[in-house]
Design a protein around this motif. Structure first.
Motif, PDB file in Angstrom:
ATOM      1  N   VAL A 164      71.291  22.642 -42.232  1.00 24.40           N
ATOM      2  CA  VAL A 164      70.893  24.043 -42.310  1.00 24.40           C
ATOM      3  C   VAL A 164      71.398  24.788 -41.072  1.00 24.40           C
ATOM      4  O   VAL A 164      71.768  25.964 -41.157  1.00 24.40           O
ATOM      5  CB  VAL A 164      69.378  24.223 -42.543  1.00 24.40           C
ATOM      6  N   GLY A 165      71.472  24.102 -39.932  1.00 20.29           N
ATOM      7  CA  GLY A 165      72.081  24.714 -38.743  1.00 20.29           C
ATOM      8  C   GLY A 165      73.566  24.987 -38.956  1.00 20.29           C
ATOM      9  O   GLY A 165      74.075  26.035 -38.549  1.00 20.29           O
ATOM     10  N   GLN A 166      74.252  24.056 -39.605  1.00 17.93           N
ATOM     11  CA  GLN A 166      75.667  24.268 -39.923  1.00 17.93           C
ATOM     12  C   GLN A 166      75.823  25.452 -40.879  1.00 17.93           C
ATOM     13  O   GLN A 166      76.736  26.278 -40.717  1.00 17.93           O
ATOM     14  CB  GLN A 166      76.269  23.004 -40.538  1.00 17.93           C
ATOM     15  N   ALA A 167      74.925  25.551 -41.863  1.00 21.80           N
ATOM     16  CA  ALA A 167      74.982  26.665 -42.809  1.00 21.80           C
ATOM     17  C   ALA A 167      74.767  27.996 -42.090  1.00 21.80           C
ATOM     18  O   ALA A 167      75.450  28.985 -42.391  1.00 21.80           O
ATOM     19  CB  ALA A 167      73.941  26.474 -43.917  1.00 21.80           C
ATOM     20  N   ALA A 168      73.854  28.026 -41.130  1.00 25.72           N
ATOM     21  CA  ALA A 168      73.621  29.251 -40.358  1.00 25.72           C
ATOM     22  C   ALA A 168      74.863  29.612 -39.548  1.00 25.72           C
ATOM     23  O   ALA A 168      75.227  30.790 -39.446  1.00 25.72           O
ATOM     24  CB  ALA A 168      72.409  29.073 -39.445  1.00 25.72           C
ATOM     25  N   PHE A 169      75.527  28.611 -39.000  1.00 25.38           N
ATOM     26  CA  PHE A 169      76.754  28.862 -38.259  1.00 25.38           C
ATOM     27  C   PHE A 169      77.831  29.444 -39.179  1.00 25.38           C
ATOM     28  O   PHE A 169      78.492  30.429 -38.828  1.00 25.38           O
ATOM     29  CB  PHE A 169      77.266  27.573 -37.604  1.00 25.38           C
ATOM     30  N   VAL A 170      77.996  28.854 -40.352  1.00 25.76           N
ATOM     31  CA  VAL A 170      79.004  29.354 -41.299  1.00 25.76           C
ATOM     32  C   VAL A 170      78.687  30.786 -41.695  1.00 25.76           C
ATOM     33  O   VAL A 170      79.569  31.642 -41.730  1.00 25.76           O
ATOM     34  CB  VAL A 170      79.106  28.429 -42.534  1.00 25.76           C
ATOM     35  N   LYS A 171      77.424  31.080 -41.985  1.00 24.87           N
ATOM     36  CA  LYS A 171      77.021  32.427 -42.334  1.00 24.87           C
ATOM     37  C   LYS A 171      77.398  33.398 -41.219  1.00 24.87           C
ATOM     38  O   LYS A 171      77.987  34.449 -41.462  1.00 24.87           O
ATOM     39  CB  LYS A 171      75.513  32.494 -42.606  1.00 24.87           C
ATOM     40  N   GLY A 172      77.070  33.019 -39.988  1.00 25.29           N
ATOM     41  CA  GLY A 172      77.404  33.886 -38.857  1.00 25.29           C
ATOM     42  C   GLY A 172      78.893  34.074 -38.687  1.00 25.29           C
ATOM     43  O   GLY A 172      79.372  35.184 -38.431  1.00 25.29           O
ATOM     44  N   ALA A 173      79.659  32.999 -38.826  1.00 24.77           N
ATOM     45  CA  ALA A 173      81.116  33.081 -38.686  1.00 24.77           C
ATOM     46  C   ALA A 173      81.703  33.991 -39.770  1.00 24.77           C
ATOM     47  O   ALA A 173      82.599  34.802 -39.499  1.00 24.77           O
ATOM     48  CB  ALA A 173      81.740  31.692 -38.750  1.00 24.77           C
ATOM     49  N   LEU A 174      81.213  33.870 -40.989  1.00 21.24           N
ATOM     50  CA  LEU A 174      81.714  34.702 -42.076  1.00 21.24           C
ATOM     51  C   LEU A 174      81.378  36.173 -41.837  1.00 21.24           C
ATOM     52  O   LEU A 174      82.215  37.059 -42.084  1.00 21.24           O
ATOM     53  CB  LEU A 174      81.123  34.259 -43.404  1.00 21.24           C
ATOM     54  N   ARG A 175      80.202  36.432 -41.357  1.00 18.15           N
ATOM     55  CA  ARG A 175      79.782  37.819 -41.155  1.00 18.15           C
ATOM     56  C   ARG A 175      80.471  38.460 -39.950  1.00 18.15           C
ATOM     57  O   ARG A 175      80.631  39.674 -39.916  1.00 18.15           O
ATOM     58  CB  ARG A 175      78.265  37.878 -41.015  1.00 18.15           C
ATOM     59  N   ARG A 176      80.863  37.651 -38.967  1.00 13.88           N
ATOM     60  CA  ARG A 176      81.570  38.189 -37.806  1.00 13.88           C
ATOM     61  C   ARG A 176      83.072  38.255 -38.035  1.00 13.88           C
ATOM     62  O   ARG A 176      83.773  38.971 -37.345  1.00 13.88           O
ATOM     63  CB  ARG A 176      81.272  37.354 -36.575  1.00 13.88           C
ATOM     64  N   GLY A 177      83.558  37.437 -38.983  1.00 13.58           N
ATOM     65  CA  GLY A 177      84.992  37.313 -39.215  1.00 13.58           C
ATOM     66  C   GLY A 177      85.576  38.528 -39.871  1.00 13.58           C
ATOM     67  O   GLY A 177      86.712  38.838 -39.865  1.00 13.58           O
TER      68      GLY A 177
END
Length: 169
Positions: free
Chosen positions: A156-169
């Motif tokens: 779930v921490g990895q999923a939060a990271f991916v979400k953040g990366a996608l939203r900042r990208g």
């Protein structure tokens, strides 16, 4: 300390984080991958839920929520029936595709409910029971549940990271 309360708290933290990660994500964001070999948020949440479902059902000597409640049919994934994500290739990861967060959240919540029911029925002595003798040392129920907690929190921490990366990208 009440071991049951401790385990329930740990599993509830996974659920809280899963819901936070899924909140507001579109189907496109859920299925997006930061590169062709990376895991999507959808795959990560599906996988952590499948592993918890598989491992807790095995320990409880019960059917998995995945099949018992028809989630295998509702997801309609072109993966082997018992697939949990272990050993998935990049191509397999892409097969875990959802249109929105609702089904992922519903499946995870159903797994959490079944996990809670199982854990509430345990006492400290049950945690010492060997559930897998193929390991050295053999795996006890307590070790298995902590392993599932660890896996769930990591993913779930990895999923939060991916979400953040996608939203900042």
């Amino acid at each position: 300390m009440d071991v049951t309360a401790l385990l329930l708290d740990g599993f509830s933290r996974i659920r809280e984080e899963v819901h936070e990660v899924l909140d507001g994500l579109s189907g496109r964001e859920l299925n997006a991958r930061t590169d062709s070999g990376a895991n999507s948020v959808a795959w990560l949440v599906w996988h952590l839920s499948r592993v918890q479902d598989d491992h807790v059902a095995d320990a409880a000597e019960a059917e998995q929520v995945w099949t018992d409640d028809g989630f295998d049919e509702r997801f309609g994934l072109s993966l082997p029936a018992g697939s949990t994500g272990f050993g998935h290739s990049a191509r397999d990861v892409a097969k875990v595709h959802v249109t929105g967060p609702a089904l992922l959240a519903e499946y995870h919540d159903a797994v959490q409910a079944r996990t809670g029911d199982f854990v509430r029925g345990l006492d400290g002595a049950a945690l010492d029971v060997v559930v897998d003798a193929s390991w050295d040392p053999p795996t006890t129920l307590g070790v298995r549940l902590v392993s599932v907690l660890s896996d769930g929190l990591q993913h779930v921490g990895q999923a939060a990271f991916v979400k953040g990366a996608l939203r900042r990208g």
